[in-house]
Scaffold this motif. Sequence first.
Motif, PDB file in Angstrom:
ATOM      1  N   ASP A   1      -1.684  -4.364  -6.568  1.00 57.81           N
ATOM      2  CA  ASP A   1      -1.455  -3.581  -5.360  1.00 57.81           C
ATOM      3  C   ASP A   1      -1.202  -4.440  -4.128  1.00 57.81           C
ATOM      4  O   ASP A   1      -0.941  -3.911  -3.046  1.00 57.81           O
ATOM      5  CB  ASP A   1      -2.660  -2.669  -5.087  1.00 57.81           C
ATOM      6  CG  ASP A   1      -2.816  -1.609  -6.177  1.00 57.81           C
ATOM      7  OD1 ASP A   1      -1.778  -1.236  -6.753  1.00 57.81           O
ATOM      8  OD2 ASP A   1      -3.953  -1.191  -6.436  1.00 57.81           O
ATOM      9  N   VAL A   2      -1.286  -5.747  -4.278  1.00 56.94           N
ATOM     10  CA  VAL A   2      -1.096  -6.648  -3.134  1.00 56.94           C
ATOM     11  C   VAL A   2       0.356  -7.109  -3.094  1.00 56.94           C
ATOM     12  O   VAL A   2       0.899  -7.545  -4.109  1.00 56.94           O
ATOM     13  CB  VAL A   2      -2.037  -7.871  -3.241  1.00 56.94           C
ATOM     14  CG1 VAL A   2      -1.800  -8.817  -2.067  1.00 56.94           C
ATOM     15  CG2 VAL A   2      -3.485  -7.410  -3.278  1.00 56.94           C
ATOM     16  N   PHE A   3       0.964  -7.004  -1.924  1.00 58.21           N
ATOM     17  CA  PHE A   3       2.336  -7.485  -1.750  1.00 58.21           C
ATOM     18  C   PHE A   3       2.395  -8.400  -0.545  1.00 58.21           C
ATOM     19  O   PHE A   3       1.945  -8.050   0.545  1.00 58.21           O
ATOM     20  CB  PHE A   3       3.305  -6.321  -1.546  1.00 58.21           C
ATOM     21  CG  PHE A   3       4.685  -6.761  -1.127  1.00 58.21           C
ATOM     22  CD1 PHE A   3       5.542  -7.355  -2.056  1.00 58.21           C
ATOM     23  CD2 PHE A   3       5.111  -6.620   0.190  1.00 58.21           C
ATOM     24  CE1 PHE A   3       6.802  -7.783  -1.669  1.00 58.21           C
ATOM     25  CE2 PHE A   3       6.370  -7.042   0.574  1.00 58.21           C
ATOM     26  CZ  PHE A   3       7.220  -7.625  -0.363  1.00 58.21           C
ATOM     27  N   LEU A   4       2.936  -9.610  -0.742  1.00 58.08           N
ATOM     28  CA  LEU A   4       3.093 -10.583   0.334  1.00 58.08           C
ATOM     29  C   LEU A   4       4.579 -10.762   0.618  1.00 58.08           C
ATOM     30  O   LEU A   4       5.334 -11.153  -0.283  1.00 58.08           O
ATOM     31  CB  LEU A   4       2.459 -11.921  -0.058  1.00 58.08           C
ATOM     32  CG  LEU A   4       0.954 -11.874  -0.381  1.00 58.08           C
ATOM     33  CD1 LEU A   4       0.480 -13.233  -0.878  1.00 58.08           C
ATOM     34  CD2 LEU A   4       0.165 -11.437   0.844  1.00 58.08           C
TER      35      LEU A   4
ATOM     36  N   ASP B   1       5.785   6.480  -4.041  1.00 59.35           N
ATOM     37  CA  ASP B   1       7.011   5.909  -4.619  1.00 59.35           C
ATOM     38  C   ASP B   1       7.080   4.405  -4.385  1.00 59.35           C
ATOM     39  O   ASP B   1       7.388   3.629  -5.295  1.00 59.35           O
ATOM     40  CB  ASP B   1       8.242   6.578  -4.005  1.00 59.35           C
ATOM     41  CG  ASP B   1       8.399   8.024  -4.448  1.00 59.35           C
ATOM     42  OD1 ASP B   1       7.755   8.410  -5.438  1.00 59.35           O
ATOM     43  OD2 ASP B   1       9.163   8.762  -3.795  1.00 59.35           O
ATOM     44  N   ILE B   2       6.814   4.004  -3.154  1.00 63.71           N
ATOM     45  CA  ILE B   2       6.910   2.576  -2.816  1.00 63.71           C
ATOM     46  C   ILE B   2       5.816   1.785  -3.514  1.00 63.71           C
ATOM     47  O   ILE B   2       6.044   0.655  -3.974  1.00 63.71           O
ATOM     48  CB  ILE B   2       6.853   2.369  -1.295  1.00 63.71           C
ATOM     49  CG1 ILE B   2       7.904   3.227  -0.587  1.00 63.71           C
ATOM     50  CG2 ILE B   2       7.043   0.899  -0.947  1.00 63.71           C
ATOM     51  CD1 ILE B   2       9.324   2.967  -1.033  1.00 63.71           C
ATOM     52  N   GLU B   3       4.620   2.367  -3.615  1.00 65.84           N
ATOM     53  CA  GLU B   3       3.510   1.665  -4.277  1.00 65.84           C
ATOM     54  C   GLU B   3       3.828   1.416  -5.752  1.00 65.84           C
ATOM     55  O   GLU B   3       3.514   0.358  -6.298  1.00 65.84           O
ATOM     56  CB  GLU B   3       2.212   2.485  -4.163  1.00 65.84           C
ATOM     57  CG  GLU B   3       1.659   2.616  -2.752  1.00 65.84           C
ATOM     58  CD  GLU B   3       1.137   1.307  -2.205  1.00 65.84           C
ATOM     59  OE1 GLU B   3       0.964   0.357  -2.992  1.00 65.84           O
ATOM     60  OE2 GLU B   3       0.900   1.225  -0.991  1.00 65.84           O
ATOM     61  N   VAL B   4       4.482   2.377  -6.405  1.00 65.33           N
ATOM     62  CA  VAL B   4       4.871   2.189  -7.815  1.00 65.33           C
ATOM     63  C   VAL B   4       5.858   1.045  -7.937  1.00 65.33           C
ATOM     64  O   VAL B   4       5.757   0.194  -8.830  1.00 65.33           O
ATOM     65  CB  VAL B   4       5.472   3.501  -8.380  1.00 65.33           C
ATOM     66  CG1 VAL B   4       6.094   3.248  -9.749  1.00 65.33           C
ATOM     67  CG2 VAL B   4       4.393   4.570  -8.490  1.00 65.33           C
ATOM     68  N   PHE B   5       6.834   1.000  -7.034  1.00 67.96           N
ATOM     69  CA  PHE B   5       7.820  -0.089  -7.053  1.00 67.96           C
ATOM     70  C   PHE B   5       7.140  -1.439  -6.833  1.00 67.96           C
ATOM     71  O   PHE B   5       7.430  -2.415  -7.535  1.00 67.96           O
ATOM     72  CB  PHE B   5       8.874   0.158  -5.979  1.00 67.96           C
ATOM     73  CG  PHE B   5       9.850  -0.974  -5.809  1.00 67.96           C
ATOM     74  CD1 PHE B   5      10.793  -1.254  -6.798  1.00 67.96           C
ATOM     75  CD2 PHE B   5       9.821  -1.776  -4.675  1.00 67.96           C
ATOM     76  CE1 PHE B   5      11.692  -2.314  -6.650  1.00 67.96           C
ATOM     77  CE2 PHE B   5      10.707  -2.825  -4.518  1.00 67.96           C
ATOM     78  CZ  PHE B   5      11.646  -3.091  -5.506  1.00 67.96           C
TER      79      PHE B   5
END
Length: 941
Positions: free
Chosen positions: A501-504, A489-493
């Motif tokens: 797929d990278v979040f900073l 769920d969080i990865e889709v958001f």
Amino acid sequence: MALQLYLGCSGSGKSHRLYEHIIDESLKHPELNYYILVPEQYNLSTQQKLISMHPKKGILNIDVLSFTRLAHRVFEEVGYSHARGVTIDDIGKNLILRHMAGKNEDKLTALKGSLNKLGYISEVKSVISEFMQYGIGDKELEGLIEKSSERGILKAKLADIRLLYNEFLKYINEKYITTEEILQKVRDEVPRSKKLKKTVIVLDGYTGFTPVQRGLIEELLVNCVDVYVTLLLDISSYRADPTAGKHGVDGQDLFSLSYKTLTYLDRMCKDRGVTRREDVVLDDEVPARFKYAQGGSLIPDDMRRRELIHLEKNLFRAEEKSFRIDTHNDRSIHLFTGTTPLEEATEAAVRIERLVREEGYRYKDIAVVTGDPGTYMNAAARAFKRYGIPMFADKTAPVLLNPMIEYIRSLLDIVTNDFGYEAVFRYLRTAMSEYSTASEQIDILENYILRYGIKGRKTWAEEFIRKPRDVSVEELAMLNDIRERIVGDIEVFLHDLTGEDVFLPDAEYDVKVVSTALYRFLCSHKLQEKMEAMEAYFTDEGDRIRAMEYGRIYEEVCDLLGKIVNFMPGERMTIKEYADILDAGFDEIRTGVLPGTDDYVQVGDITRTRLRDIKALFFMGVNDGIIPAASGGGGLISDMDREFLTGVEGEAGEHIELAPTARMKAYDQRLYLYMLTTKPSEYLYISYSGLDNDGKSVNPSYFVKTIMRLYPTIAVEKPDDGVINRVYGPDSAYDKLAGSVQDLLAGLMAPDDRERFLTLLDSCLTDEGSRDRIRDLIKGALRNRPESGNDAISRAVAEALYGSDLTCSITRLETYAGCAYRHFLKYGLSLRERELFSFDMGDMGSVFHDALETYGSLLKEKDLEWTAVEGSLKNKMIDEAIERCIASGDYEAMYGTFRTGYTVNRMRRIMRRTIDTLTDQLRKGSFKPYDFEVDFSSCSD
């Protein structure tokens, strides 16, 4: 172009007389418009009153408006030449101010450390809104800062507020207009309105006006046909001093607000050349409310409510007179107390039912007010539900604790705090989560996460492979399934947010991208359908307030997301900053409901609620700290600071006016108390409690003493706890039986009460709707009696809990001897404390305990005596015992800190000293250890 005042005390019939005049004039002059301006709370009731009074039962050329709605009428006619585009409400102001505070955080001093506190931006917004309402601009703020030059903290606060105020105005320039600015802008447009030149204005129901409202009234006086204003005054005092010189200055007179308004209106008429018509003064000895029945018929002298008439004439007056109650039947004012707010509300419910059933009242003839709506509205809701009393709570409720709001906030918290423990389980346990019904599985997951200290997106993405002894293989697979769905769920958001797929965490994103990603998340998890289901559930349960709340929240949230995009187009910020702005918006969302029926008891607070044409009023919670209200300190600008800043001259040369201090509000509250307590035409009930919700003793308010001084013979009544006296339906009957059944079984009930109890019981048992519930009540009462033999568990239950063969230890026997119930919880139910991923002094003690046992076992394995082991061999075996204990998996948290090496070496040193001491003691005696931690049972040899 003339002004006429309608003056009179509470209940004198000012509004009624003026409405009659307006209706007559509207019929004579259909070409004119008649705008009646009232506070928002009066809008609906004023329309109903006008329609009922109008001979044609219609008000075609009469409109009931508020100041803001009048402004929109003017703008619709003349356009928005001096007004900017979209109007922003409090939510919009909070969003923009939070954004401005974030951008200018480095420039702030006094406010910098508090901006991230929930609700603090609302405080800043309130101050800026106050400045707008009172016409305070940059020039006036400069004067306030200059005056406070020797008060460092105040000066810094004002400088920060000035910075945010100017940044806020700069940001909304040419794009938006605030609700406070609307009245300033419409004042400039009034002369251009042709419609207003054919309009009669009526101002009714106001206790006072802000400087911005006064400025608009001045323009209306000059540009409208006529202006009528009702003012609440003590006519005898007014006749003694019609100039109002001594009343409008110090603010201590009960009618000070009215005298100030009178002074302003006189000055406006003189300055602008407006004609002052002769005032209509209503000075009957008996106010119309107590002189005429609601149908208009004259009430005979001997049937008039003399106590209430006396209250109106003497409450909060300098020369008050007392009134002695001659007979019990003559009482129109009642004073009663309850132990708790709930008991107080229950007694009010009993008396309301009595009025309805025995005196033919409608519920709409009755109202309840309080100075503590948070406590007493909830108490009233519970008590009134028991008695089947329809009620309408006149309040707006914040939504921060709504499950959908918490769901969104926890989602963003997971992202900004990298799958922190609190954030994840806030998310999982909200009612909107798909796991909300799987509480047992979430409990197991929570224990697993705490046991192994799992945190961080990377760790959550890895499969759970460690299996505790009390978790089965199937349960571990279930935990991994939940883990995969949460991470998915969080990865889709995050993918919708970043496109990859990278979040900073420190990266900045366009607010439109974040809002869109959040909206998609809500849609994919069917939040709208879930909220509709909750709305339907509460509707079926008869809870209209919560049903309305759940029915509106989804729309309110989507509207908030749209406002963020519209008010901050192209702005980029971190997810943490976005979450803060979202919180500022959530903090301003309020939900209210409309009455579901025409016949209901209105419950409100003393400052917000406006009442018309009621027969009985219940004034609850008249305790010290509520009446008068405890001072909140004045917000960002304290009361002391407000008093210090008065007298500063503004740009026009007049003294700057700020919102009232707590001291002035206390004087104003007396006026509200006077207005409320003189509203009922037949009965006034005043009540207070002995304890607050925390069980602390509380004192009655000074207002109770005031009433007792006005009525020396009045008695404080207490709830009648007789068996039948408070029964008005099946729920109240059940409560009464439940509260009295143990007294009956214990033989503590008086014969008369016993007979009434059995009569009530028989009545309930013959009622088909109550029969099963009452039977269960009686069975439960009999089952739990000591003589029933049900105070001990059965042999079968004991065997299921403990087994047929008892396995004991010294520790277990000591536990039972110390507390049998603790033994039951620990060894019967097998309860134990939750294991946490931590290593503290208690855990170190457990390592020593296990290591000593392991050391003894090693000696036994190698067939060595304690006293025969020396030097390096002993140290080697001690180290091995410690390593075995640590490697067992029970103390993994040791490796979660950088102190692991130091801690292990310290334990080795302590263990060596301990073993040396034990060995020396064994050498000096004849005792030889045989075994350790031995369990024994009745079947042992």
